[in-house]
Enzyme design. Structure first.
Site, mmCIF file in Angstrom:
data_model
loop_
_atom_site.group_PDB
_atom_site.id
_atom_site.type_symbol
_atom_site.label_atom_id
_atom_site.label_comp_id
_atom_site.label_asym_id
_atom_site.label_seq_id
_atom_site.Cartn_x
_atom_site.Cartn_y
_atom_site.Cartn_z
ATOM 1 N N SER A 47 0.860 -1.196 0.000
ATOM 2 C CA SER A 47 0.000 0.000 0.000
ATOM 3 C C SER A 47 0.889 1.236 0.000
ATOM 4 O O SER A 47 2.057 1.159 0.404
ATOM 5 C CB SER A 47 -0.857 0.005 1.276
ATOM 6 N N TYR A 66 -1.963 -0.832 10.345
ATOM 7 C CA TYR A 66 -1.939 -1.172 8.909
ATOM 8 C C TYR A 66 -0.603 -0.762 8.283
ATOM 9 O O TYR A 66 0.020 -1.540 7.555
ATOM 10 C CB TYR A 66 -3.114 -0.459 8.242
HETATM 11 N N1 LIG Z 1 -8.937 -0.691 -0.057
HETATM 12 C C1 LIG Z 1 -7.961 0.226 -0.218
HETATM 13 O O1 LIG Z 1 -8.217 1.439 -0.218
HETATM 14 C C2 LIG Z 1 -6.539 -0.212 -0.413
HETATM 15 C C3 LIG Z 1 -5.516 0.746 -0.541
HETATM 16 C C4 LIG Z 1 -4.199 0.328 -0.700
HETATM 17 C C5 LIG Z 1 -3.902 -1.015 -0.702
HETATM 18 N N2 LIG Z 1 -4.926 -1.935 -0.572
HETATM 19 C C6 LIG Z 1 -4.551 -3.337 -0.532
HETATM 20 O O2 LIG Z 1 -5.151 -3.999 -1.626
HETATM 21 C C7 LIG Z 1 -5.347 -5.372 -1.279
HETATM 22 C C8 LIG Z 1 -6.762 -5.785 -1.629
HETATM 23 O O3 LIG Z 1 -7.692 -5.130 -0.782
HETATM 24 P P1 LIG Z 1 -9.134 -4.648 -1.267
HETATM 25 O O4 LIG Z 1 -9.063 -3.183 -1.421
HETATM 26 O O5 LIG Z 1 -9.597 -5.472 -2.423
HETATM 27 O O6 LIG Z 1 -10.013 -4.934 0.060
HETATM 28 P P2 LIG Z 1 -11.020 -6.122 0.416
HETATM 29 O O7 LIG Z 1 -11.287 -5.979 1.872
HETATM 30 O O8 LIG Z 1 -12.200 -6.055 -0.483
HETATM 31 O O9 LIG Z 1 -10.238 -7.462 0.072
HETATM 32 C C9 LIG Z 1 -9.458 -8.174 0.979
HETATM 33 C C10 LIG Z 1 -9.731 -9.641 0.787
HETATM 34 O O10 LIG Z 1 -8.878 -10.345 1.690
HETATM 35 C C11 LIG Z 1 -9.636 -11.368 2.305
HETATM 36 N N3 LIG Z 1 -9.067 -11.741 3.597
HETATM 37 C C12 LIG Z 1 -9.054 -11.014 4.746
HETATM 38 N N4 LIG Z 1 -8.496 -11.719 5.735
HETATM 39 C C13 LIG Z 1 -8.128 -12.911 5.202
HETATM 40 C C14 LIG Z 1 -7.495 -14.070 5.726
HETATM 41 N N5 LIG Z 1 -7.138 -14.161 7.025
HETATM 42 N N6 LIG Z 1 -7.246 -15.103 4.902
HETATM 43 C C15 LIG Z 1 -7.619 -15.037 3.605
HETATM 44 N N7 LIG Z 1 -8.243 -13.993 3.049
HETATM 45 C C16 LIG Z 1 -8.491 -12.930 3.852
HETATM 46 C C17 LIG Z 1 -11.043 -10.782 2.441
HETATM 47 O O11 LIG Z 1 -12.012 -11.794 2.652
HETATM 48 C C18 LIG Z 1 -11.187 -10.034 1.127
HETATM 49 O O12 LIG Z 1 -11.724 -10.853 0.122
HETATM 50 C C19 LIG Z 1 -5.006 -5.486 0.214
HETATM 51 O O13 LIG Z 1 -3.698 -5.976 0.366
HETATM 52 C C20 LIG Z 1 -5.080 -4.049 0.685
HETATM 53 O O14 LIG Z 1 -4.297 -3.826 1.840
HETATM 54 C C21 LIG Z 1 -6.213 -1.563 -0.451
#
Ligand SMILES: NC(=O)c1ccc[n+]([C@@H]2O[C@H](COP(=O)([O-])OP(=O)(O)OC[C@H]3O[C@@H](n4cnc5c(N)ncnc54)[C@H](O)[C@@H]3O)[C@@H](O)[C@H]2O)c1
Length: 260
Positions: A139, A152
């Site tokens: 991130s 985080y």
């Molecule tokens: N959402 C944002 O604004 C943002 C910003 C920067 C980076 N990210 C990163 O992008 C990536 C994807 O996130 P997203 O935005 O799609 O959010 P999201 O919450 O929709 O997706 C996260 C997924 O991880 C799964 N998950 C959570 N805990 C788990 C576990 N213990 N075992 C297996 N699966 C698990 C959830 O069920 C979900 O499907 C992440 O690494 C997040 O940190 C997101």
């Protein structure tokens, strides 16, 4: 060109959001993809939508047993694992005072220990074939600090450390390890804080606007960066952080200065 024909990938956190888009993108590039997540119903649905090249596996990234099962099943089914995308993560929004130790530990457990366990689980087969690409989804909060996201940010800074150190250990085994650092993703991740965030919409909008390319980054852009690092198009690239953030971490931005 980023292609993954005849390659096999495991993508964690693929039941929704960015992970689901990464799975679709890797399949479109020719890969067979195992979507792995704790959200079983959603993951099975996404996998079925993608088609034959996709399968779903229930996986809690914090469980060594789960990793062992998913890796064994993938090898039994496909005979190889070429790509691991450690995308699953959880967020906690809260100042240090509002982040109890159990939550801080849980965020580290899912976001940093999970990718460590995943990396260890695929190592033997990648080493045996003398090739592999591991991509961690970190991130921008792993590149620069931000108030309210200490747990985080600690996890995502740590994930970059894991990528860099392991890339140095594994390069001689034909394995590359990199991190993608996006700005923005699925708003479902902010679910528990929707109400509080709604009260400061003007501030979050300003945060998203005050960067080189204003607004949040499309899932597809994040997925394409993952595809690049997963594929031979990035041969020779290892241990890097690839920001996909519209320039949010390039520096400070004052809109009025663009018309001086
Ligand atoms: N959402 C944002 O604004 C943002 C910003 C920067 C980076 N990210 C990163 O992008 C990536 C994807 O996130 P997203 O935005 O799609 O959010 P999201 O919450 O929709 O997706 C996260 C997924 O991880 C799964 N998950 C959570 N805990 C788990 C576990 N213990 N075992 C297996 N699966 C698990 C959830 O069920 C979900 O499907 C992440 O690494 C997040 O940190 C997101």
């Amino acid at each position: 060109m980023s292609r993954l024909d005849d390659r096999v990938a495991i993508v964690t956190g693929a039941s929704r959001g960015v992970g689901a888009t990464i799975a679709r993108t890797l399949v479109a590039a020719g890969a067979k993809v195992v979507l792995a997540d704790i959200l079983v119903e959603e993951g099975e649905k996404v996998s079925a939508e993608i088609g034959e090249a996709a399968t779903f596996a229930a996986l809690d990234v914090t469980s060594e047993e789960d990793w062992s099962r998913v890796v064994s099943e993938t090898l039994a089914e496909h005979g190889q694992i070429d790509v691991l995308v450690n995308n699953a993560a959880i967020l906690h929004l809260g100042t240090l005072e509002n982040t109890p130790p159990e939550i801080f530990r849980r965020v580290l457990e899912v976001n940093a220990v999970g990718p460590y366990l995943g990396t260890r689980a695929v190592l033997a087969s990648m080493k045996a074939q003398n090739s592999g690409s591991i991509v961690h989804v970190a991130s921008i909060d792993g590149l620069v600090g931000m108030n309210g996201v200490s747990a985080y940010a600690t996890s995502k800074f740590g994930l970059r450390g894991l990528a860099k150190s392991s890339s140095l250990e594994l390069g001689r085994s034909g394995i590359r390890v990199n991190a993608v650092c996006p700005a923005g993703g699925n708003t479902d991740m902010y679910g528990p804080w929707f109400e509080k965030l709604a009260a400061i919409t003007d501030q979050t909008q300003a945060y998203n606007e005050n960067r080189g390319i204003p607004g949040t980054v499309a899932y597809e852009a994040i997925a394409n960066a993952v595809l690049y690092l997963a594929s031979d198009a990035s041969a020779g690239v290892t241990g890097i952080d690839l920001p996909v953030d519209g320039g949010a971490t390039a520096g400070k931005f004052i809109l009025g200065f663009n018309s001086m």
